[in-house]
Design a protein around this motif. Sequence first.
Motif, PDB file in Angstrom:
ATOM      1  N   ILE A 149      72.736  28.477   2.254  1.00 57.21           N
ATOM      2  CA  ILE A 149      71.855  28.481   3.421  1.00 57.21           C
ATOM      3  C   ILE A 149      72.531  27.748   4.569  1.00 57.21           C
ATOM      4  CG2 ILE A 149      69.570  27.860   4.298  1.00 57.21           C
ATOM      5  CD1 ILE A 149      68.614  27.664   1.397  1.00 57.21           C
ATOM      6  N   CYS A 202      71.283  26.276   8.271  1.00 53.89           N
ATOM      7  CA  CYS A 202      70.075  26.041   9.068  1.00 53.89           C
ATOM      8  C   CYS A 202      70.380  25.178  10.274  1.00 53.89           C
ATOM      9  CB  CYS A 202      69.014  25.317   8.230  1.00 53.89           C
ATOM     10  SG  CYS A 202      68.298  26.274   6.888  1.00 53.89           S
ATOM     11  N   TYR A 222      64.533  29.841   3.382  1.00 53.30           N
ATOM     12  CA  TYR A 222      64.833  29.367   2.047  1.00 53.30           C
ATOM     13  C   TYR A 222      64.494  30.448   1.030  1.00 53.30           C
ATOM     14  CZ  TYR A 222      60.056  28.876   0.318  1.00 53.30           C
ATOM     15  OH  TYR A 222      58.791  29.139  -0.128  1.00 53.30           O
ATOM     16  N   SER A 278      73.289  25.439  -5.334  1.00 58.62           N
ATOM     17  CA  SER A 278      72.831  25.739  -3.983  1.00 58.62           C
ATOM     18  C   SER A 278      73.638  24.940  -2.966  1.00 58.62           C
ATOM     19  CB  SER A 278      71.345  25.412  -3.848  1.00 58.62           C
ATOM     20  OG  SER A 278      70.572  26.276  -4.648  1.00 58.62           O
ATOM     21  N   ARG A 286      73.728  23.985   1.228  1.00 62.45           N
ATOM     22  CA  ARG A 286      72.936  24.005   2.456  1.00 62.45           C
ATOM     23  C   ARG A 286      73.678  23.264   3.549  1.00 62.45           C
ATOM     24  NH1 ARG A 286      67.268  20.962   3.595  1.00 62.45           N
ATOM     25  NH2 ARG A 286      66.582  22.137   5.413  1.00 62.45           N
TER      26      ARG A 286
END
Length: 351
Positions: A154, A156, A145, A316, A318
């Motif tokens: 991001i 993950c 992060y 952002s 993710r």
Amino acid sequence: MVSIYDIAKAVGMSAATVSRALAENDKISRASRERIQRIAEEMGYRPNLLARNFRQKSSSMIGLITDDVSDELTGMIAKGVEQALSENGFSMLVRNVHHDSDNEQSAIHYFADMQMDGVILADSTLDALAEVPATKLPFVLINRYSSAEEPVSIVCTDDFAGGFDATEYLIKLNHRKIAYINGPENWYSSIRRLNGYTDALKQNDIPYRTAYVKHGDWFEESGYRLALELFRSEDPPTAVFASNDMMAIGVIDAAKACGLRVPEDVSVMGYDDRTIARYARPKLTTISLPMFEVGLMAGRMLCEMIATGQIADGKSERLLVRGNVIERETTAPLQGAAGETMPDSGRDTNQ
């Protein structure tokens, strides 16, 4: 090595004209461009790509920063990134930083100086990022992060879900004394997997025992040492979930050293689905880590950012990639448990 000046002499034109022709500058007539390019090819001319990158402020290359690309899982990330870049006309340059923040900052600035078109950071420490946004390079993070105020993208692995699924799998085998050997406490993946383990216990009304939670270092020796502590305690667990396959191998060895049979006396669960999991004896039950898919998604995400000129589109982003339970030979229903049940038939298997 043939230079532009050699070509200029051969065609009887200035080096500036040759340079423009090789760069497809439309100020040079098509006939002249084709003649110069043909002669350059016949002479074996190869362009100085580094110099061109600095002039054009573009390299058609992406920088990949990893802990150690020789690691099996990191190598799968690199393969996924490489495929995504190949699909979009980019090449890749890799720098290994070996969990060293100074090495990481050096790699970031090196890629910026080399006019890379973007950067993917795939190392897994919990250190906050600040240097990458300052370079103005498009970037995507893998399994980490950023505390920077700028929006970030991001990709993950869903470590919380992995920790939860592994623990719940053991619970469905009627185990209630489930120990957990985690990775280093400051790793993002360690924190999330521990949270998944804890939540699975809570949802199944199983008390959390501090004595059943240990922190290793991802290597076999720590799994072995910590498992010995668990097996030699006054109330040993009937199942041990290790946060990676290497520590799980250490747990199996510790069980053997204590005269315990796996899985008859104690079940052992790993995490990663490394190659060694298939060849351990007994074969290791584990959680798969889809690292190729993670690398592929991160590479495609970065290419899209470069193509559109939008870095995280002002917010952002993710993406989580979930693994699966891979059933093998190191887990079994708790012997003599009331209401004994077999694991769900819908689980993935990989013998």
